[in-house]
Scaffold this motif. Structure first.
Motif, PDB file in Angstrom:
ATOM      1  N   PHE A   7       0.886  -1.262  -0.129  1.00 59.03           N
ATOM      2  CA  PHE A   7       0.032  -0.103  -0.037  1.00 59.03           C
ATOM      3  C   PHE A   7       0.794   1.371  -0.153  1.00 59.03           C
ATOM      4  O   PHE A   7       1.657   1.175   0.835  1.00 59.03           O
ATOM      5  CB  PHE A   7      -0.896  -0.108   1.148  1.00 59.03           C
ATOM      6  CG  PHE A   7      -1.833  -1.230   1.344  1.00 59.03           C
ATOM      7  CD1 PHE A   7      -3.077  -0.955   0.617  1.00 59.03           C
ATOM      8  CD2 PHE A   7      -1.803  -2.267   1.780  1.00 59.03           C
ATOM      9  CE1 PHE A   7      -3.844  -2.081   0.417  1.00 59.03           C
ATOM     10  CE2 PHE A   7      -2.651  -3.272   1.931  1.00 59.03           C
ATOM     11  CZ  PHE A   7      -3.707  -3.283   1.208  1.00 59.03           C
ATOM     12  N   VAL A  30       3.737  -0.928   3.660  1.00 63.88           N
ATOM     13  CA  VAL A  30       3.465   0.295   3.685  1.00 63.88           C
ATOM     14  C   VAL A  30       4.428   1.294   3.244  1.00 63.88           C
ATOM     15  O   VAL A  30       5.353   1.244   4.080  1.00 63.88           O
ATOM     16  CB  VAL A  30       2.402   0.656   4.853  1.00 63.88           C
ATOM     17  CG1 VAL A  30       1.722   2.252   4.589  1.00 63.88           C
ATOM     18  CG2 VAL A  30       1.359  -0.327   5.067  1.00 63.88           C
ATOM     19  N   HIS A 191      -1.688  -1.183  -4.278  1.00 63.01           N
ATOM     20  CA  HIS A 191      -2.822  -0.280  -4.090  1.00 63.01           C
ATOM     21  C   HIS A 191      -2.133   1.128  -3.634  1.00 63.01           C
ATOM     22  O   HIS A 191      -1.263   1.208  -2.588  1.00 63.01           O
ATOM     23  CB  HIS A 191      -3.785  -0.820  -3.062  1.00 63.01           C
ATOM     24  CG  HIS A 191      -5.169  -0.187  -3.375  1.00 63.01           C
ATOM     25  ND1 HIS A 191      -5.952  -0.845  -4.087  1.00 63.01           N
ATOM     26  CD2 HIS A 191      -5.751   0.797  -2.811  1.00 63.01           C
ATOM     27  CE1 HIS A 191      -7.204  -0.218  -3.875  1.00 63.01           C
ATOM     28  NE2 HIS A 191      -7.139   0.884  -3.174  1.00 63.01           N
TER      29      HIS A 191
END
Length: 359
Positions: A7, A30, A191
């Protein structure tokens, strides 16, 4: 050298920081981009969590779910960083008149506020330094969060561990591919999530969302002798932050915005404080930030209508600290487990606003 992540989060205000934390805690890789602006709405905020708000004295949306969830979340962060971030404290809503007192007492017969209103004073409760001749309502299960300190603790960890990059994200260098996205030839992500706050009005993918930014100012004041045992609320909130110091806010200004704090904002907040107390006070600081408000006062969460690897998280307005933990969990559950988003928090309710033929 290409960095791979699950992410890519753009923005490390209260929305992006809580979401990135939740995703990391679930074991995902992340990467966060944030330029580190001192005047961001989250850095300016007094961090008030108020279950009953506004002139209509209405129960905050989803208060029974949001407040305990947020309190537990901030307590968890306190344990992790061995710092104090969340102060649970009573809020005393001062009645402005006999008419307001009567209206509140009449409404209380229907118990519209559940467990959040602890009781009423119909005469002056005698709080040191507080003008409350008509009494007021005592609210519970609220409090305030030291947002700036909380974000600083998370950012320090991010800088140390390499998941936070203090850079401005350039959306024009983002390329979407079948398996996700690539950014600036440096990062591959499954994403991407936009958590840019009010700046999202200029985002090429999300500028159709009905964000209506508004500017707020807060004062830091020294007021020895004023009761520090509760948040005070009448036309402004007065949040105790220790040693005779208080944060007073907040103003609401619609565009066009001033560039930073204003004399008008200072005078307005000082005038509101003189309604709450007759004690002398000294202004020791003043800050201004722009909130990401939404026309229906509900958050905006969820996937872009036509770009599957892109989502949005924000639109929290003045309720950021209260909304962020639960909304982060909600969006994480959606992204990882395809769980349902709450319909009144989903950006799908505005999908018809997206112009045809653009992002």
């Amino acid at each position: 050298m290409m960095t791979d992540c699950d992410f890519l989060v753009v923005g490390h205000g209260i929305a992006g920081a809580t979401l990135a934390y939740v995703l990391r805690e679930r074991g995902h890789r992340v990467l966060v981009y944030d330029p580190g602006q001192e005047s961001s709405a989250s850095n300016v905020a007094a961090g008030l969590m108020n279950p009953v708000a506004g002139k209509r004295f209405a129960l905050t949306w989803q208060a029974a779910e949001l407040l305990p969830f947020a309190a537990a979340f901030y307590r968890e962060l306190e344990q992790r960083y061995q710092q104090s971030f969340f102060t649970e404290t009573p809020i005393f809503k001062i009645f402005a008149s006999v008419e307001e007192q009567n209206a509140m007492l009449a409404r209380s017969a229907d118990n519209p506020w559940g467990d959040f209103v602890a009781g009423f004073d119909t005469t002056d409760p005698g709080l040191p330094g507080v003008n409350a001749p008509f009494g007021g309502a005592w609210l519970r299960h609220g409090g305030h969060v030291a947002v700036r300190e909380l974000l600083a603790a998370l950012a320090a960890e991010g800088t140390r561990d390499g998941w936070l990059r203090r850079e401005t994200f350039d959306w024009n260098q983002l390329v979407f591919e079948p398996a996700g996205a690539e950014y600036a030839g440096q990062v591959r992500a499954r994403h991407v999530i936009c958590c840019e706050g009010a700046a999202a009005v200029r985002n090429p993918y999300f500028n159709w969302l009905p964000l209506t930014p508004n500017q707020g100012e807060v004062l830091d004041v020294q007021c020895p002798g004023l009761s520090p045992d509760q948040v005070l609320n009448r036309g402004a909130y007065v949040v105790p932050v220790g040693a005779g110091r208080f944060r007073v806010g907040a103003t609401y200004r619609w565009p066009p915005f001033a560039d930073g704090p204003t004399a008008v904002g200072r005078e307005e907040l000082a005038a509101r404080l003189t309604v709450v107390t007759d004690l002398p006070f000294a202004v020791t600081g003043q800050r201004a930030g722009v909130r990401p408000a939404v026309r229906d006062r509900r958050p905006l969460l969820g996937p872009h209508p036509t770009v599957p690897a892109l989502s949005f998280c924000g639109g929290y307005g003045s309720k950021g600290v209260m909304l962020a933990p639960r909304m982060a969990m909600l969006l994480a559950d959606f992204l990882i487990n395809q769980a349902e988003l709450w319909p009144d928090a989903s950006l799908q309710r505005y999908q018809a606003l997206q112009p045809a033929g653009v992002h």
